[in-house]
Design a protein around this motif. Sequence first.
Motif, PDB file in Angstrom:
ATOM      1  N   ASP A  66       0.831  -1.207   0.000  1.00 19.45           N
ATOM      2  CA  ASP A  66       0.000   0.000   0.000  1.00 19.45           C
ATOM      3  C   ASP A  66       0.864   1.255   0.000  1.00 19.45           C
ATOM      4  O   ASP A  66       0.593   2.215  -0.735  1.00 19.45           O
ATOM      5  N   ALA A  67       1.893   1.246   0.852  1.00 22.77           N
ATOM      6  CA  ALA A  67       2.763   2.428   0.960  1.00 22.77           C
ATOM      7  C   ALA A  67       3.429   2.722  -0.382  1.00 22.77           C
ATOM      8  O   ALA A  67       3.499   3.875  -0.821  1.00 22.77           O
ATOM      9  N   ALA A  68       3.899   1.655  -1.051  1.00 20.65           N
ATOM     10  CA  ALA A  68       4.572   1.849  -2.338  1.00 20.65           C
ATOM     11  C   ALA A  68       3.576   2.358  -3.383  1.00 20.65           C
ATOM     12  O   ALA A  68       3.856   3.308  -4.124  1.00 20.65           O
ATOM     13  N   ALA A  69       2.393   1.733  -3.423  1.00 21.90           N
ATOM     14  CA  ALA A  69       1.392   2.127  -4.420  1.00 21.90           C
ATOM     15  C   ALA A  69       0.988   3.583  -4.216  1.00 21.90           C
ATOM     16  O   ALA A  69       0.836   4.337  -5.180  1.00 21.90           O
ATOM     17  N   GLU A  70       0.858   3.989  -2.940  1.00 17.68           N
ATOM     18  CA  GLU A  70       0.421   5.363  -2.670  1.00 17.68           C
ATOM     19  C   GLU A  70       1.545   6.375  -2.919  1.00 17.68           C
ATOM     20  O   GLU A  70       1.369   7.352  -3.645  1.00 17.68           O
ATOM     21  N   THR A  71       2.729   6.114  -2.342  1.00 15.03           N
ATOM     22  CA  THR A  71       3.844   7.059  -2.477  1.00 15.03           C
ATOM     23  C   THR A  71       4.240   7.253  -3.942  1.00 15.03           C
ATOM     24  O   THR A  71       4.556   8.356  -4.370  1.00 15.03           O
ATOM     25  N   LEU A  72       4.234   6.154  -4.693  1.00 17.59           N
ATOM     26  CA  LEU A  72       4.715   6.219  -6.078  1.00 17.59           C
ATOM     27  C   LEU A  72       3.551   6.340  -7.064  1.00 17.59           C
ATOM     28  O   LEU A  72       3.770   6.371  -8.274  1.00 17.59           O
ATOM     29  N   ASP A  73       2.325   6.400  -6.516  1.00 21.28           N
ATOM     30  CA  ASP A  73       1.139   6.545  -7.349  1.00 21.28           C
ATOM     31  C   ASP A  73       1.076   5.447  -8.430  1.00 21.28           C
ATOM     32  O   ASP A  73       0.999   5.723  -9.622  1.00 21.28           O
ATOM     33  N   LEU A  74       1.158   4.205  -7.960  1.00 17.47           N
ATOM     34  CA  LEU A  74       1.165   3.073  -8.891  1.00 17.47           C
ATOM     35  C   LEU A  74      -0.270   2.577  -9.132  1.00 17.47           C
ATOM     36  O   LEU A  74      -1.064   2.504  -8.194  1.00 17.47           O
ATOM     37  N   PRO A  75      -0.586   2.213 -10.353  1.00 16.44           N
ATOM     38  CA  PRO A  75      -1.937   1.740 -10.657  1.00 16.44           C
ATOM     39  C   PRO A  75      -2.104   0.245 -10.387  1.00 16.44           C
ATOM     40  O   PRO A  75      -2.742  -0.461 -11.162  1.00 16.44           O
ATOM     41  N   VAL A  76      -1.538  -0.228  -9.307  1.00 13.50           N
ATOM     42  CA  VAL A  76      -1.658  -1.646  -8.971  1.00 13.50           C
ATOM     43  C   VAL A  76      -1.636  -1.751  -7.447  1.00 13.50           C
ATOM     44  O   VAL A  76      -0.967  -0.963  -6.777  1.00 13.50           O
ATOM     45  N   ALA A  77      -2.425  -2.678  -6.914  1.00 16.43           N
ATOM     46  CA  ALA A  77      -2.483  -2.819  -5.459  1.00 16.43           C
ATOM     47  C   ALA A  77      -2.538  -4.294  -5.101  1.00 16.43           C
ATOM     48  O   ALA A  77      -3.024  -5.114  -5.877  1.00 16.43           O
ATOM     49  N   LEU A  78      -2.040  -4.615  -3.919  1.00 16.00           N
ATOM     50  CA  LEU A  78      -2.083  -6.001  -3.456  1.00 16.00           C
ATOM     51  C   LEU A  78      -3.384  -6.264  -2.715  1.00 16.00           C
ATOM     52  O   LEU A  78      -3.906  -5.387  -2.025  1.00 16.00           O
ATOM     53  N   SER A  79      -3.888  -7.471  -2.858  1.00 17.48           N
ATOM     54  CA  SER A  79      -5.019  -7.859  -2.019  1.00 17.48           C
ATOM     55  C   SER A  79      -4.594  -9.059  -1.177  1.00 17.48           C
ATOM     56  O   SER A  79      -3.574  -9.706  -1.461  1.00 17.48           O
ATOM     57  N   ASP A  80      -5.375  -9.328  -0.168  1.00 13.82           N
ATOM     58  CA  ASP A  80      -5.034 -10.356   0.807  1.00 13.82           C
ATOM     59  C   ASP A  80      -4.719 -11.700   0.133  1.00 13.82           C
ATOM     60  O   ASP A  80      -3.798 -12.404   0.521  1.00 13.82           O
ATOM     61  N   GLY A  81      -5.486 -12.027  -0.904  1.00 11.46           N
ATOM     62  CA  GLY A  81      -5.328 -13.311  -1.574  1.00 11.46           C
ATOM     63  C   GLY A  81      -4.023 -13.451  -2.351  1.00 11.46           C
ATOM     64  O   GLY A  81      -3.633 -14.565  -2.718  1.00 11.46           O
ATOM     65  N   ASP A  82      -3.342 -12.339  -2.594  1.00 11.94           N
ATOM     66  CA  ASP A  82      -2.071 -12.407  -3.331  1.00 11.94           C
ATOM     67  C   ASP A  82      -0.944 -12.958  -2.465  1.00 11.94           C
ATOM     68  O   ASP A  82       0.055 -13.465  -2.986  1.00 11.94           O
ATOM     69  N   VAL A  83      -1.074 -12.793  -1.151  1.00 13.36           N
ATOM     70  CA  VAL A  83       0.056 -13.013  -0.257  1.00 13.36           C
ATOM     71  C   VAL A  83       0.053 -14.446   0.293  1.00 13.36           C
ATOM     72  O   VAL A  83      -0.906 -14.862   0.938  1.00 13.36           O
ATOM     73  N   VAL A  84       1.114 -15.198   0.016  1.00 16.66           N
ATOM     74  CA  VAL A  84       1.250 -16.555   0.549  1.00 16.66           C
ATOM     75  C   VAL A  84       2.566 -16.623   1.335  1.00 16.66           C
ATOM     76  O   VAL A  84       3.651 -16.470   0.762  1.00 16.66           O
ATOM     77  N   VAL A  85       2.453 -16.800   2.629  1.00 15.12           N
ATOM     78  CA  VAL A  85       3.646 -16.852   3.483  1.00 15.12           C
ATOM     79  C   VAL A  85       3.701 -18.217   4.163  1.00 15.12           C
ATOM     80  O   VAL A  85       2.797 -18.571   4.918  1.00 15.12           O
ATOM     81  N   HIS A  86       4.734 -18.979   3.886  1.00 14.43           N
ATOM     82  CA  HIS A  86       4.900 -20.285   4.519  1.00 14.43           C
ATOM     83  C   HIS A  86       5.669 -20.128   5.819  1.00 14.43           C
ATOM     84  O   HIS A  86       6.701 -19.456   5.865  1.00 14.43           O
ATOM     85  N   ASP A  87       5.152 -20.757   6.852  1.00 14.60           N
ATOM     86  CA  ASP A  87       5.773 -20.670   8.177  1.00 14.60           C
ATOM     87  C   ASP A  87       6.290 -22.064   8.561  1.00 14.60           C
ATOM     88  O   ASP A  87       5.912 -23.053   7.940  1.00 14.60           O
TER      89      ASP A  87
END
Length: 333
Positions: free
Chosen positions: A237-258
């Motif tokens: 979010d910070a990157a998309a906002e600061t750099l005004d990027l036309p792309v955003a992450l959603s929860d389903g994009d993120v896969v973290v293996h523990d």
Amino acid sequence: MYPLEAKLGALARVRLASLPTAMSPAQRLARSLGIAHLWFKRDDLIGFGFGGNKVRGLEFLLADAIARQADIVVTGAGPQSNHVRATAAAAAFAGIESLAILWGSPPPRTEGNYLLTRMLGGKVRFTGNPDRASVDAEIESVVADMARAGRRPYGIPRGGACALGVAAHILAVYETAAHCAESGIRPDLVLLAAGSGATYAGWLLGVKSLHLPWRVESVTVSRPAVEVRRRVLALGDAAAETLDLPVALSDGDVVVHDGFIGEGYGIASAEGMEAIRLTARTEGIFLDPTYTGKAFAGLAALISRGRVASEDTVIFVHTGGAPALFTARAEVL
Ligand SMILES: *Cc1c(COP(=O)(O)O)cnc(C)c1O
């Protein structure tokens, strides 16, 4: 030209890295793990100051520091931090002082990244508190004190985890996409180690912006997966906002293996050391005990659990970290 390339290409940048970094095929290792194709994206060979993923972000952070006429760069982490060592190298290159706020107290041995940081002329100050988060507040207060005293400090958060750091890894994806297109490589999965999450956030945004059919997953080496997820989304979010990027992450994009941290961040695990040995002995490539060894142990486990198919092509992002091999902590090898 890729969608965000013009925008990111317009950011001020000090060239430190030798780019593009290589893509090394690892067929003997792929065979021994039971997958079709394995490639290492060699950010460990980025070429500046003993390398690693942090150099990508520092190209933009250093340019920003110079634009703001900073006379000292202030960052922090633990004594064996790759980020602190790479920041000290970048500051040395620009003729700016550097100060690292390090958690805990001075280590008994001057070795690995800590040795390199000192050799680079980086100043260090210990918080005396083993809590890693003690570093964050201290960076802020040191920067504020210095500014009041008439200096021009430039603060960089732990791990370089901020919008400019993320942006640099979006460009790493474009580099990789270009290489894959030229060489006919069709990745199914990209896997990398997640610490602060900035590298992973950048890779997710980059792949999403190109609509590539690649799964991009991470293995946490430092924090519980839920916390990494929260940080990755916030950094995206910070990157998309600061750099005004036309792309955003959603929860389903993120896969973290523990499950691969072992006893803790920076403490070598048996599986991680086994991954280091296997990769060294099949490919002549050195992983590291803190990040890439543990992430690679995660990849091996995902393959043996059937989470990665035997016909898959995998890119493992080798984010660096070799100086930690030269520490007493790696002696369990
Ligand atoms: C910092 C680091 C990582 C993790 O990158 P983050 O952006 O902090 O998630 C992975 N590998 C190495 C060698 C690192 O130094």
